[in-house]
Design a protein around this motif. Structure first.
Motif, short mmCIF file in Angstrom:
data_model
loop_
_atom_site.label_atom_id
_atom_site.label_comp_id
_atom_site.label_asym_id
_atom_site.label_seq_id
_atom_site.Cartn_x
_atom_site.Cartn_y
_atom_site.Cartn_z
N VAL A 195 0.84 -1.20 0.00
CA VAL A 195 0.00 0.00 0.00
C VAL A 195 0.88 1.25 0.00
O VAL A 195 0.55 2.27 -0.59
CB VAL A 195 -0.97 -0.01 1.20
CG1 VAL A 195 -1.77 1.28 1.28
CG2 VAL A 195 -1.90 -1.21 1.11
N GLY A 196 2.03 1.19 0.70
CA GLY A 196 2.96 2.31 0.70
C GLY A 196 2.69 3.35 1.76
O GLY A 196 3.24 4.44 1.71
N GLY A 197 1.85 3.05 2.73
CA GLY A 197 1.55 4.00 3.80
C GLY A 197 2.48 3.83 4.98
O GLY A 197 3.49 3.13 4.90
N PRO A 198 2.14 4.45 6.09
CA PRO A 198 2.94 4.28 7.31
C PRO A 198 2.75 2.86 7.84
O PRO A 198 1.79 2.18 7.47
CB PRO A 198 2.35 5.30 8.27
CG PRO A 198 0.96 5.51 7.79
CD PRO A 198 1.00 5.33 6.30
N GLN A 199 3.67 2.43 8.71
CA GLN A 199 3.54 1.09 9.26
C GLN A 199 2.18 0.95 9.92
O GLN A 199 1.77 1.78 10.72
CB GLN A 199 4.62 0.80 10.29
CG GLN A 199 4.49 -0.60 10.88
CD GLN A 199 5.65 -0.96 11.77
OE1 GLN A 199 6.79 -0.77 11.40
NE2 GLN A 199 5.33 -1.48 12.93
N ALA A 200 1.47 -0.09 9.53
CA ALA A 200 0.13 -0.32 10.08
C ALA A 200 -0.29 -1.75 9.75
O ALA A 200 0.24 -2.37 8.84
CB ALA A 200 -0.87 0.65 9.48
N GLY A 201 -1.23 -2.23 10.51
CA GLY A 201 -1.89 -3.49 10.23
C GLY A 201 -3.36 -3.21 10.08
O GLY A 201 -3.92 -2.40 10.81
N LEU A 202 -4.00 -3.83 9.12
CA LEU A 202 -5.43 -3.63 8.91
C LEU A 202 -6.18 -4.93 9.12
O LEU A 202 -5.72 -5.99 8.68
CB LEU A 202 -5.69 -3.10 7.49
CG LEU A 202 -5.28 -1.65 7.30
CD1 LEU A 202 -3.87 -1.57 6.78
CD2 LEU A 202 -6.23 -0.95 6.39
N ILE A 203 -7.29 -4.82 9.83
CA ILE A 203 -8.21 -5.93 10.01
C ILE A 203 -9.50 -5.49 9.33
O ILE A 203 -10.08 -4.47 9.71
CB ILE A 203 -8.50 -6.20 11.50
CG1 ILE A 203 -7.19 -6.45 12.26
CG2 ILE A 203 -9.47 -7.37 11.66
CD1 ILE A 203 -7.38 -6.50 13.79
N VAL A 204 -9.92 -6.20 8.29
CA VAL A 204 -11.14 -5.84 7.59
C VAL A 204 -12.07 -7.03 7.54
O VAL A 204 -11.63 -8.19 7.58
CB VAL A 204 -10.83 -5.33 6.14
CG1 VAL A 204 -9.92 -4.12 6.19
CG2 VAL A 204 -10.23 -6.41 5.28
N GLY A 205 -13.36 -6.77 7.47
CA GLY A 205 -14.31 -7.86 7.40
C GLY A 205 -15.74 -7.39 7.48
O GLY A 205 -16.05 -6.22 7.23
N ARG A 206 -16.61 -8.34 7.85
CA ARG A 206 -18.03 -8.04 7.98
C ARG A 206 -18.27 -7.17 9.20
O ARG A 206 -17.55 -7.22 10.18
CB ARG A 206 -18.81 -9.35 8.12
CG ARG A 206 -18.77 -10.21 6.86
CD ARG A 206 -19.79 -11.31 6.90
NE ARG A 206 -19.88 -11.94 8.19
CZ ARG A 206 -19.33 -13.14 8.49
NH1 ARG A 206 -18.66 -13.78 7.59
NH2 ARG A 206 -19.48 -13.65 9.69
N GLY A 207 -19.31 -6.37 9.13
CA GLY A 207 -19.64 -5.44 10.21
C GLY A 207 -19.85 -6.12 11.55
O GLY A 207 -19.42 -5.60 12.59
N GLU A 208 -20.49 -7.27 11.56
CA GLU A 208 -20.74 -7.93 12.84
C GLU A 208 -19.48 -8.56 13.40
O GLU A 208 -19.41 -8.90 14.54
CB GLU A 208 -21.86 -8.98 12.73
CG GLU A 208 -21.50 -10.24 12.02
CD GLU A 208 -21.76 -10.20 10.50
OE1 GLU A 208 -21.69 -11.28 9.91
OE2 GLU A 208 -22.00 -9.14 9.93
#
Length: 168
Positions: A155-168
């Protein structure tokens, strides 16, 4: 994705996601995906730090969807963790279980499917002449409940971790 959480790095995302399974809950992982990722982070150690238990399935070089069935059916595991080989490769006599098939088995037993993409690509890398890297959108569509990836590598952004998923 319907919802997302941004944390310090992908190791933190992994730790939090494994914690969703619950303390002392079993997390099903293919033996071929028990790897060390960036910064000396080892998948078995992260599962242990989350309070969950590692439940190994398959073999180092071959894991099939049915390898996940028994430990989910008898309750030894309440979650499945998939680790994408974004920084390693297995070749030769190797086989990895299809995510959609594993997700169908897991969901039949009420288990959560966690998919760690590692580096994370948000667009089709094949469009630029590179090898295809799965995107979070593809993995969610294939049945993963939550997808984890780094926000700084592809992605090229700052160091980060992303957790993505369903709203519930």
């Amino acid at each position: 994705a319907e919802d997302a959480l941004v944390v310090t790095n992908n190791a933190a995302a992994l730790l939090l996601a494994c914690g969703l399974a619950g303390r002392r809950a079993g997390i099903d992982v293919s033996r071929g995906e028990l790897v060390e990722i960036g910064g000396g982070v080892r998948i078995p150690d992260m599962i242990a730090r989350s309070g969950a238990r590692l439940v190994e399935v398959g073999t180092t070089n071959r894991t099939r969807p049915e390898d996940f069935e028994a430990v989910l059916a008898d309750g030894r595991a309440t979650a499945v963790l998939r680790v994408h080989p974004s920084n390693f490769a297995m070749s030769g006599f190797a086989e990895a279980a299809d995510l959609a098939e594993v997700a169908a088995i897991a969901h039949r037993h009420g288990a959560l499917v966690i998919d760690d993409l590692g580096s994370g690509a948000l667009i089709d890398t094949a469009a630029f002449g590179l090898a295809h890297e799965p995107t979070p959108r593809e993995r969610l569509a294939a049945g993963a409940d939550i997808v984890l990836f780094s926000g700084d590598k592809l992605v090229g952004g700052p160091q980060a971790g992303l957790i993505v998923g369903r709203g519930e």
